[in-house]
Design an enzyme around this catalytic site. Sequence first.
Site, mmCIF file in Angstrom:
data_model
loop_
_atom_site.group_PDB
_atom_site.id
_atom_site.type_symbol
_atom_site.label_atom_id
_atom_site.label_comp_id
_atom_site.label_asym_id
_atom_site.label_seq_id
_atom_site.Cartn_x
_atom_site.Cartn_y
_atom_site.Cartn_z
ATOM 1 N N GLU A 141 10.277 -14.780 -15.065
ATOM 2 C CA GLU A 141 11.040 -15.460 -14.250
ATOM 3 C C GLU A 141 9.960 -16.403 -13.194
ATOM 4 O O GLU A 141 9.920 -16.434 -11.858
ATOM 5 C CB GLU A 141 11.775 -14.697 -13.075
ATOM 6 C CG GLU A 141 13.052 -14.062 -13.884
ATOM 7 C CD GLU A 141 14.284 -13.584 -12.947
ATOM 8 O OE1 GLU A 141 13.885 -13.598 -11.643
ATOM 9 O OE2 GLU A 141 15.280 -13.239 -13.843
ATOM 10 N N GLU A 177 17.105 -10.332 -20.039
ATOM 11 C CA GLU A 177 17.751 -9.565 -18.941
ATOM 12 C C GLU A 177 19.408 -10.199 -18.962
ATOM 13 O O GLU A 177 19.571 -11.476 -18.869
ATOM 14 C CB GLU A 177 17.078 -9.892 -17.595
ATOM 15 C CG GLU A 177 15.903 -9.406 -17.128
ATOM 16 C CD GLU A 177 15.178 -9.688 -15.971
ATOM 17 O OE1 GLU A 177 15.985 -9.584 -14.824
ATOM 18 O OE2 GLU A 177 13.907 -9.551 -15.771
HETATM 19 O O1 AHR Z 1 16.488 -6.780 -12.926
HETATM 20 C C1 AHR Z 1 16.259 -7.110 -11.439
HETATM 21 C C2 AHR Z 1 15.717 -8.438 -11.527
HETATM 22 O O2 AHR Z 1 16.361 -9.624 -11.897
HETATM 23 C C3 AHR Z 1 14.459 -8.415 -12.154
HETATM 24 O O3 AHR Z 1 13.262 -7.861 -11.643
HETATM 25 C C4 AHR Z 1 13.995 -9.898 -12.397
HETATM 26 O O4 AHR Z 1 13.419 -10.564 -13.439
HETATM 27 C C5 AHR Z 1 15.409 -10.465 -12.107
HETATM 28 O O5 AHR Z 1 15.666 -11.413 -11.064
#
Ligand code: AHR
Length: 552
Positions: A216, A351
């Site tokens: 991110e 994610e």
């Molecule tokens: O999964 C939780 C958080 O969500 C992670 O650390 C981040 O990459 C995302 O914003």
Amino acid sequence: MKLATTTRRSFLTKTSTAAAALWLSPRSARAADARVEVLLDEPIGTIAPELYGHFAEHLGGVVYDGIWVGEGSKIPNQQGIRTALVEHLRRIRASVIRWPGGCFADSYDWRDGIGPRASRPRRTNFWIDTSRPTLPNGAPSYEPNEFGTVEFARFCRLAGAQPYLAANLRSLPARDFYQWVEFCNSPAGSTTLAETRAAQGEREPLGIRLWGVGNESWGCGGDFKPQDYASEFRRFTSWVPGYGAPLRYVASGPNAGEIDWTRGFFHALVEKGTQQLERVHSWGLHHYSWNVSSGRTQDWEKGKGDALAFSVEEWYELLRDADKVEGLIKDHWTAMGEVDTRHRVKLAVDEWGAWHRPGTEAHPTHLLGQGSTLRDAVLAGLTLDTFNRHADKVAMANVAQLVNCLQALFVAHEDKFVTTPTFHVFEMYAAHQEGEAVRAVWNAPSLTYSRAGQPATFWGLAGSVSKKGKELTLTAVNPHVSEAREAEIVFRGGTIAACRARVLTDSDLHAHNSFDRPDAVRPVDAPARVSGATVAFRFPPASVVRLTATLA
Ligand code: AHR
């Protein structure tokens, strides 16, 4: 809490015999209201096992309490790793695990997590929350570094999964990145770092291929502009020996629909020539499903709902949010194609999952922990089906997260361990791995629900199909909270010799497993009716279904 619809569906039982009698469409049943055409001769692509991947961050109770219990623990463990967890990961053929973050990755110094455990430094965790209790080792607010690179590699080995490491791009220089690769992959006895690794019991290289270059980077990973991140990406990947392991870099892609991040990165990357594209194995996309406000707000906190207590409207809203992933895949793919015209870079949805309001975590140390119901299972089925349908574009996907966090497959605290409904979906869908995804046309009446007082629609039945030799796997989701879908499935280009079903549902939309009732939600077997190239099946309301058919 039970909904009014419960009585209509309370006939569903937990025994497969009863289920068999009820789910098999009687011959007198009304004509099918859904029709699925499976086009066996229209392949999409091979379903990479990595689509069924996981994510474990040093966050709340994921690593400490979830994975790592310690070698001296009374909790059954292998090399300090919770045995129940690795056994269950083997059951679902876990393909890949991403670690150590997430946002944690960009504040993590891998050197803190190597060498004798007793002398490793304690650090402040990215997710520090001093208002929460801590575990005996100080986690999760303070990182004890008991679980580092070698422990993670062993965890993956025990689970049968491939490791995927996320490197720190925000707060460490490129040198630390290539030296982390050296620690992991340099040949036995070749470098000082190889000897450090050997001193920890790993003489042979760990052979780690998948490397995330930041996480991110548009946010917690450095607040970069896409052009600046592209320069950093080039710098970090300019010289990294792989020592025989072909390195696959995952670049930090967009937050959901932020198409400018994708365009900005790809255009800036190739300012140094289109050969730069060869460095990018995949482009990470993050998509969380959280907004159940029916369009009333986009506020990250206010838009979320409770994990366990939700209305029918919130059921559909969460699924609607999750369903956006298909448009995201298509849109980012198209934007990538403006530069990468041959589409050599794939997507990695590294994610994804449901993100509910806090308050249902199993233990106060489990930051971002949440209850997980049948609704989350339907969300998982819907999402995995989408990845299968785009097997030509998506190379990897990692559900967030593995245990005790967000859309976890497991909840664990001390000696207690339970699987969530999402685990069962992963087990049901594992059959798709390495199958050839084939096109299918899903025709079912859309459902209607009330959205902020206005009628809204959502699709009535959708799924994916794959083929492995003579075995066909069809998985699908019926999102309707109270109506079954009578479906006729026609396999164009084949005759079906046999077909059986496995069904995950419950009469209560809020059904979930707990330490006290670990099997409250679990799939059961059911028969399906076969006639030539056609299978008839009644998809129960609020269900995830797998059909396994054998070609004659
Ligand atoms: O999964 C939780 C958080 O969500 C992670 O650390 C981040 O990459 C995302 O914003």
